[in-house]
Scaffold this motif. Sequence first.
Motif, mmCIF file in Angstrom:
data_model
loop_
_atom_site.group_PDB
_atom_site.id
_atom_site.type_symbol
_atom_site.label_atom_id
_atom_site.label_comp_id
_atom_site.label_asym_id
_atom_site.label_seq_id
_atom_site.Cartn_x
_atom_site.Cartn_y
_atom_site.Cartn_z
ATOM 1 N N CYS A 164 52.658 67.012 10.867
ATOM 2 C CA CYS A 164 53.937 66.346 11.126
ATOM 3 C C CYS A 164 54.137 66.085 12.622
ATOM 4 O O CYS A 164 54.690 65.052 13.005
ATOM 5 C CB CYS A 164 55.078 67.194 10.578
ATOM 6 S SG CYS A 164 55.134 67.231 8.770
ATOM 7 N N HIS A 167 51.829 63.068 13.498
ATOM 8 C CA HIS A 167 52.209 61.782 12.905
ATOM 9 C C HIS A 167 53.712 61.503 12.994
ATOM 10 O O HIS A 167 54.225 60.635 12.283
ATOM 11 C CB HIS A 167 51.739 61.732 11.444
ATOM 12 C CG HIS A 167 50.250 61.761 11.307
ATOM 13 N ND1 HIS A 167 49.536 62.947 11.248
ATOM 14 C CD2 HIS A 167 49.331 60.771 11.258
ATOM 15 C CE1 HIS A 167 48.246 62.684 11.148
ATOM 16 N NE2 HIS A 167 48.088 61.368 11.161
ATOM 17 N N LEU A 169 56.575 63.044 12.140
ATOM 18 C CA LEU A 169 57.376 63.195 10.931
ATOM 19 C C LEU A 169 58.325 64.387 11.136
ATOM 20 O O LEU A 169 57.903 65.539 11.016
ATOM 21 C CB LEU A 169 56.483 63.438 9.710
ATOM 22 C CG LEU A 169 55.453 62.342 9.392
ATOM 23 C CD1 LEU A 169 54.540 62.802 8.280
ATOM 24 C CD2 LEU A 169 56.161 61.046 9.004
ATOM 25 N N ASP A 176 62.349 68.108 3.401
ATOM 26 C CA ASP A 176 61.241 67.517 4.160
ATOM 27 C C ASP A 176 59.961 68.328 3.985
ATOM 28 O O ASP A 176 58.880 67.773 3.790
ATOM 29 C CB ASP A 176 61.597 67.455 5.655
ATOM 30 C CG ASP A 176 62.696 66.454 5.952
ATOM 31 O OD1 ASP A 176 62.768 65.430 5.262
ATOM 32 O OD2 ASP A 176 63.480 66.705 6.875
ATOM 33 N N LYS A 179 58.412 67.759 0.620
ATOM 34 C CA LYS A 179 57.835 66.414 0.507
ATOM 35 C C LYS A 179 56.452 66.354 1.158
ATOM 36 O O LYS A 179 55.511 65.772 0.603
ATOM 37 C CB LYS A 179 58.766 65.394 1.170
ATOM 38 C CG LYS A 179 58.326 63.946 0.988
ATOM 39 C CD LYS A 179 58.441 63.523 -0.468
ATOM 40 C CE LYS A 179 58.123 62.052 -0.647
ATOM 41 N NZ LYS A 179 58.242 61.639 -2.068
ATOM 42 N N VAL A 180 56.309 66.966 2.346
ATOM 43 C CA VAL A 180 55.021 66.947 3.040
ATOM 44 C C VAL A 180 53.982 67.746 2.251
ATOM 45 O O VAL A 180 52.826 67.340 2.136
ATOM 46 C CB VAL A 180 55.153 67.502 4.471
ATOM 47 C CG1 VAL A 180 53.803 67.472 5.177
ATOM 48 C CG2 VAL A 180 56.162 66.691 5.268
ATOM 49 N N PHE A 183 52.780 65.652 -0.517
ATOM 50 C CA PHE A 183 51.920 64.592 0.010
ATOM 51 C C PHE A 183 50.510 65.118 0.305
ATOM 52 O O PHE A 183 49.510 64.436 0.063
ATOM 53 C CB PHE A 183 52.548 64.026 1.289
ATOM 54 C CG PHE A 183 51.728 62.979 1.975
ATOM 55 C CD1 PHE A 183 51.689 61.680 1.502
ATOM 56 C CD2 PHE A 183 50.981 63.291 3.107
ATOM 57 C CE1 PHE A 183 50.929 60.704 2.136
ATOM 58 C CE2 PHE A 183 50.214 62.334 3.748
ATOM 59 C CZ PHE A 183 50.189 61.027 3.262
ATOM 60 N N GLY A 188 48.251 61.924 0.119
ATOM 61 C CA GLY A 188 47.583 62.113 1.403
ATOM 62 C C GLY A 188 46.376 63.032 1.350
ATOM 63 O O GLY A 188 45.884 63.457 2.404
ATOM 64 N N ALA A 440 61.004 63.384 7.631
ATOM 65 C CA ALA A 440 59.710 63.361 6.943
ATOM 66 C C ALA A 440 59.839 62.848 5.510
ATOM 67 O O ALA A 440 58.966 62.113 5.023
ATOM 68 C CB ALA A 440 59.089 64.761 6.949
ATOM 69 N N LEU A 444 57.729 59.511 4.718
ATOM 70 C CA LEU A 444 56.588 59.604 3.791
ATOM 71 C C LEU A 444 56.811 58.728 2.564
ATOM 72 O O LEU A 444 55.857 58.153 2.029
ATOM 73 C CB LEU A 444 56.362 61.058 3.377
ATOM 74 C CG LEU A 444 55.636 61.927 4.396
ATOM 75 C CD1 LEU A 444 55.509 63.353 3.898
ATOM 76 C CD2 LEU A 444 54.251 61.368 4.725
ATOM 77 N N ASP A 445 58.055 58.633 2.123
ATOM 78 C CA ASP A 445 58.351 57.713 1.019
ATOM 79 C C ASP A 445 57.973 56.279 1.403
ATOM 80 O O ASP A 445 57.378 55.531 0.610
ATOM 81 C CB ASP A 445 59.841 57.772 0.667
ATOM 82 C CG ASP A 445 60.107 58.712 -0.496
ATOM 83 O OD1 ASP A 445 59.135 59.163 -1.133
ATOM 84 O OD2 ASP A 445 61.290 59.006 -0.770
ATOM 85 N N LYS A 447 55.794 55.410 3.673
ATOM 86 C CA LYS A 447 54.337 55.363 3.810
ATOM 87 C C LYS A 447 53.669 55.200 2.454
ATOM 88 O O LYS A 447 52.752 54.390 2.283
ATOM 89 C CB LYS A 447 53.863 56.650 4.494
ATOM 90 C CG LYS A 447 52.351 56.734 4.711
ATOM 91 C CD LYS A 447 52.022 57.962 5.546
ATOM 92 C CE LYS A 447 50.527 58.015 5.838
ATOM 93 N NZ LYS A 447 50.175 59.096 6.757
#
Length: 513
Positions: A164, A167, A169, A176, A179-180, A183, A188, A440, A444-445, A447
């Motif tokens: 994060c 990148h 985030l 958050d 979510k990561v 991913f 990811g 994030a 990410l959504d 992305k």
Amino acid sequence: MGKSEDFKQHLEQGYTFKGNSIILGTGILDHEPIANAQVKIPLKTLNRHGLIAGATGTGKTKTLQVIAEQLSLHGVPSVLMDLKGDLSGIAQAGSLNSHIEKRSSLIGIDFEATGLPVELMSISHEKGVKLKATVSEFGPVLISQIMELNDTQRGVVALVFRYCDTHHLPLLDLKDLKKVLQFVINEGKDEIAKEFGAVSSATVNTIMRKIIELEQQGAENFFGEPSFDVQDFVRTVDGKGVVSIIRLTDIQNQPKLFSTFMLSLLSEIYESFPEQGDADKPKLCLFIDEAHLVFSTASKDLIEKIEAIVKLIRSKGVGVFFCTQTPTDVPDNVLGQLGLKIQHSLRAFTAKDRKAISKTAENYPISTFYKTDEVLTSMGIGEALVTVLNEKGIPTPLAHTLLRPPVSRMDILTEGEIDSLVRSSSLVKKYNIEIDRESAFELLDQKISRAEAAAEASKNQPIPSAKSKGKPVQETSIIEELSKNTMVRQIGRSIFRELTRGILGSFSGSKRR
């Protein structure tokens, strides 16, 4: 010279200081208070930390209240972590009765009922200023500690924080972080594997369950924005230090959340406050009630970090005071850093209790006037054994002390009084607002949506003929597209420029605002 006069002179020599001091009470000899044999605490040494100990019901909380009051009257703000809900009465003036009048006369002080400036705070659903911190500010070390992760799982959390950072985030709340993690093992997965190596889905799923447990304990109320600025602890009103009471009554059964919050707070204060050295009085004092909850759940690594903070934070003009039942609740390496020791009565019901009392007595200076282990079990409510550091850093004589009464209310505030206090708070207006900016989760959504759109577009493109084949056109990666986004670059510049990684892992950097 009689024994009482000899004792009074003994205390006068040991408790006379050049600078300002707090009058704590008067000495007791052979179970009788000696008038005007005052026991004091020099303000100059209150950044050397302290301990308030004693069995339940012996008056520890009232002693804490007395010290916080006297600090406030000398212009020193304090932070009180209130797990039992006993301290809100500091905001209202106390009342005089014959018992208080007699005790004050013996000590040689005038009793003046006074309410002090109080700020009520909370990290949960209690009324008051909402103390929040982002997941990024907490850092991977403390996040892992509060979730009781093993080494492998901690490594994955560290990877997530690093990803994060790299990148841009922002990790603001638990939403958050979840979510990561999702991913990392889904959309990811390949990107993460190239950059950091493969991550086990089973490990991530375990971490996700731990986060859900945190959410069920109410931790989502603490993680988020706006982040609390610890400089707001250091305030005065009409020359009196503000007493910030953090109300923790509804998280008594969540010691991990409490202890991790406390460590995060100490770390943030250390990082934010400038060096002060030894001044005439401390800049801020923190009182941690029920301190055994901190140490009983802390790993060896975190106890070492507490010890490091206690050693270092005094140079910032900050004193830390632990309130618990026995000195043995505090690790020896931390106990050795505590200059002020106030020991209320202990009870000897079992052989184990008697051994603990004998060990406790060894923590105090030897006195020709007392058999310490006997005094420990015979003191009444509102009495304590006291020793402090004088202005040269030397322990003062041990004094069996009749403690002064609080000048503020010894009972709690009513609901109406609490509501009135909260309504009049400027910090409530500053911090009790909901902020859910782009972080994030949203980035990410976006992305993932772009990746899906790009994949769909590539399916619909015609296959080039042999004649049209030439030098292949290099496609822009999703990460490059994201990095070209002006908003993302701005977030990277403004938010993460000063981001401190791994709270308590290092004492450098400053808090991201």
